[in-house]
Design a protein around this motif. Structure first.
Motif, PDB file in Angstrom:
ATOM      1  N   MET A 112      13.697  -0.213  -5.145  1.00 17.60           N
ATOM      2  CA  MET A 112      14.557  -1.057  -4.328  1.00 17.60           C
ATOM      3  C   MET A 112      15.884  -1.337  -5.028  1.00 17.60           C
ATOM      4  O   MET A 112      16.955  -1.290  -4.408  1.00 17.60           O
ATOM      5  CB  MET A 112      13.856  -2.379  -4.014  1.00 17.60           C
ATOM      6  CG  MET A 112      12.834  -2.297  -2.902  1.00 17.60           C
ATOM      7  SD  MET A 112      13.590  -2.037  -1.276  1.00 17.60           S
ATOM      8  CE  MET A 112      14.511  -3.555  -1.090  1.00 17.60           C
ATOM      9  N   ARG A 116      19.559  -0.131  -3.652  1.00 15.46           N
ATOM     10  CA  ARG A 116      20.636  -1.107  -3.441  1.00 15.46           C
ATOM     11  C   ARG A 116      21.882  -0.702  -4.224  1.00 15.46           C
ATOM     12  O   ARG A 116      22.999  -0.700  -3.677  1.00 15.46           O
ATOM     13  CB  ARG A 116      20.169  -2.505  -3.857  1.00 15.46           C
ATOM     14  CG  ARG A 116      21.288  -3.545  -3.861  1.00 15.46           C
ATOM     15  CD  ARG A 116      20.788  -4.929  -4.199  1.00 15.46           C
ATOM     16  NE  ARG A 116      20.010  -5.480  -3.097  1.00 15.46           N
ATOM     17  CZ  ARG A 116      20.551  -6.088  -2.047  1.00 15.46           C
ATOM     18  NH1 ARG A 116      21.874  -6.215  -1.952  1.00 15.46           N
ATOM     19  NH2 ARG A 116      19.787  -6.562  -1.100  1.00 15.46           N
ATOM     20  N   ARG A 163      11.172  -4.844   3.347  1.00 13.18           N
ATOM     21  CA  ARG A 163      12.278  -5.100   2.420  1.00 13.18           C
ATOM     22  C   ARG A 163      13.336  -4.005   2.516  1.00 13.18           C
ATOM     23  O   ARG A 163      14.544  -4.291   2.479  1.00 13.18           O
ATOM     24  CB  ARG A 163      11.748  -5.211   0.989  1.00 13.18           C
ATOM     25  CG  ARG A 163      10.876  -6.433   0.728  1.00 13.18           C
ATOM     26  CD  ARG A 163      10.306  -6.384  -0.675  1.00 13.18           C
ATOM     27  NE  ARG A 163      11.340  -6.390  -1.688  1.00 13.18           N
ATOM     28  CZ  ARG A 163      11.221  -5.819  -2.882  1.00 13.18           C
ATOM     29  NH1 ARG A 163      10.120  -5.165  -3.206  1.00 13.18           N
ATOM     30  NH2 ARG A 163      12.205  -5.888  -3.752  1.00 13.18           N
ATOM     31  N   THR A 164      12.900  -2.761   2.621  1.00 12.28           N
ATOM     32  CA  THR A 164      13.858  -1.670   2.702  1.00 12.28           C
ATOM     33  C   THR A 164      14.581  -1.678   4.036  1.00 12.28           C
ATOM     34  O   THR A 164      15.775  -1.375   4.110  1.00 12.28           O
ATOM     35  CB  THR A 164      13.158  -0.316   2.478  1.00 12.28           C
ATOM     36  OG1 THR A 164      12.346  -0.388   1.303  1.00 12.28           O
ATOM     37  CG2 THR A 164      14.174   0.790   2.292  1.00 12.28           C
ATOM     38  N   ARG A 166      15.304  -4.328   5.843  1.00 11.99           N
ATOM     39  CA  ARG A 166      16.323  -5.378   5.739  1.00 11.99           C
ATOM     40  C   ARG A 166      17.509  -4.907   4.894  1.00 11.99           C
ATOM     41  O   ARG A 166      18.671  -5.174   5.222  1.00 11.99           O
ATOM     42  CB  ARG A 166      15.723  -6.637   5.114  1.00 11.99           C
ATOM     43  CG  ARG A 166      14.770  -7.406   6.007  1.00 11.99           C
ATOM     44  CD  ARG A 166      14.457  -8.775   5.407  1.00 11.99           C
ATOM     45  NE  ARG A 166      13.327  -9.398   6.072  1.00 11.99           N
ATOM     46  CZ  ARG A 166      12.070  -9.316   5.645  1.00 11.99           C
ATOM     47  NH1 ARG A 166      11.782  -8.639   4.527  1.00 11.99           N
ATOM     48  NH2 ARG A 166      11.092  -9.899   6.316  1.00 11.99           N
ATOM     49  N   LEU A 167      17.213  -4.223   3.796  1.00  8.69           N
ATOM     50  CA  LEU A 167      18.276  -3.728   2.921  1.00  8.69           C
ATOM     51  C   LEU A 167      19.170  -2.749   3.680  1.00  8.69           C
ATOM     52  O   LEU A 167      20.403  -2.780   3.532  1.00  8.69           O
ATOM     53  CB  LEU A 167      17.675  -3.051   1.694  1.00  8.69           C
ATOM     54  CG  LEU A 167      18.676  -2.476   0.680  1.00  8.69           C
ATOM     55  CD1 LEU A 167      19.449  -3.598   0.011  1.00  8.69           C
ATOM     56  CD2 LEU A 167      17.966  -1.614  -0.356  1.00  8.69           C
ATOM     57  N   GLY A 196      18.930  -8.453   7.877  1.00 13.93           N
ATOM     58  CA  GLY A 196      19.775  -7.947   6.803  1.00 13.93           C
ATOM     59  C   GLY A 196      21.245  -8.019   7.152  1.00 13.93           C
ATOM     60  O   GLY A 196      22.082  -8.374   6.308  1.00 13.93           O
TER      61      GLY A 196
END
Length: 288
Positions: A112, A116, A163-164, A166-167, A196
């Protein structure tokens, strides 16, 4: 109107890319997507070949694994193709398959963090900015492209986990969802993307691109079921049948929030090149 694409599977030998180009260009297909899966072939080399041999089809790379690539070299290659073929390349990046990354000595403790850092640096470089950063994985000291894109391309990120996703909403211009995704999964992803985007204060458009695993021909439903059991999918994902059935499935994904639906043939398709032609000639006209 929903954009329709098809995948040129990496199992197709590179010497058949000319056939793929003709099938995509002549059939009226809007997008052709290429994979950089280990260890079949390079995404940039394949994209350059397809772009050079076609005049209108857009080419997506879905995706370049960030552990394999220095972000500066990725930016240089994407910028070159974007200047040569304006508005025809859709570069995509992602975590990569972690087993493959470890196999080549490119595994990282925090995929992650790496994604980013690469997304931030790649977007800035493609915007023509001079970048200095000292991240955990990405270190750049006053790096700027001498030939940045005239218009920065849509930068896509592949995402599966929340999480990914949203990223991707926060930092990318588009999100690529795998063929394991159902229409309900698209709706869920849309909500996460919006979270995100809100975090980043973004108000620009964000595209959702979803692969749709597709089986045609004899025993299509049974063959699709075997493929899905092998990989695991959400309930309601995938489609088996003829052009009308596939077009109906594309509409369901569009209603769920997909901007682009990319037909992905199951691995036992007898001729993946003809699948590209089928997508353009038989499915595309049914979508209006």
């Amino acid at each position: 109107m929903t954009v329709l694409g098809a995948v040129s599977m990496p199992q197709i030998p590179p010497e058949r890319l000319g056939e793929v180009c003709r099938a995509a260009e002549d059939s009226g297909l809007e997008q052709l997507w290429l994979w950089e899966d280990c260890f079949w072939g390079g995404g940039i080399a394949a994209a350059a070949t397809v772009l050079a041999r076609t005049e209108r089809v857009r080419v997506g790379i879905g995706v370049m694994p960030v552990p394999l690539r220095n972000v500066a070299s990725t930016a240089m290659e994407v910028a070159t193709l974007s200047r040569l073929y304006p508005d025809r390349l859709i570069p995509g990046v992602g975590h990569g398959v972690q087993d493959w990354m470890a196999q080549v000595g490119a595994g990282v403790e925090s995929p992650m963090t790496l994604l980013r850092e690469q997304l931030l640096a790649l977007r800035s470089l493609l915007n023509g900015e001079k970048v200095s950063t000292a991240g955990r994985y990405v270190q750049l000291d006053g790096v700027a492209l001498d030939w940045p894109p005239t218009t920065p391309p849509v930068l896509a990120a592949a995402a599966t986990g929340p999480r990914t996703v949203r990223l991707s909403g926060e930092l990318a211009d588009a999100t690529i969802l795998t063929a394991r995704t159902s229409p309900d999964g698209v709706r869920t992803a849309r909500a996460l993307i919006d979270e995100g985007r809100a975090k980043a204060g973004r108000t620009d458009a964000h595209q959702v691109i979803v692969y749709l695993r597709t089986a045609t021909g004899p025993d299509a439903a049974a063959r699709l079921e075997v493929a899905q059991e092998r990989e695991g999918t959400e309930v309601g994902a995938g489609v088996a049948g003829g052009a009308e059935t596939i077009a109906d499935a594309v509409r369901r994904y569009a209603e769920a929030g997909a901007d682009t639906v990319v037909l992905e043939p199951i691995s036992d398709h007898p001729d993946p090149v003809e699948f590209v032609r089928f997508a353009g000639e038989e499915v595309r006209p049914l979508l209006g």
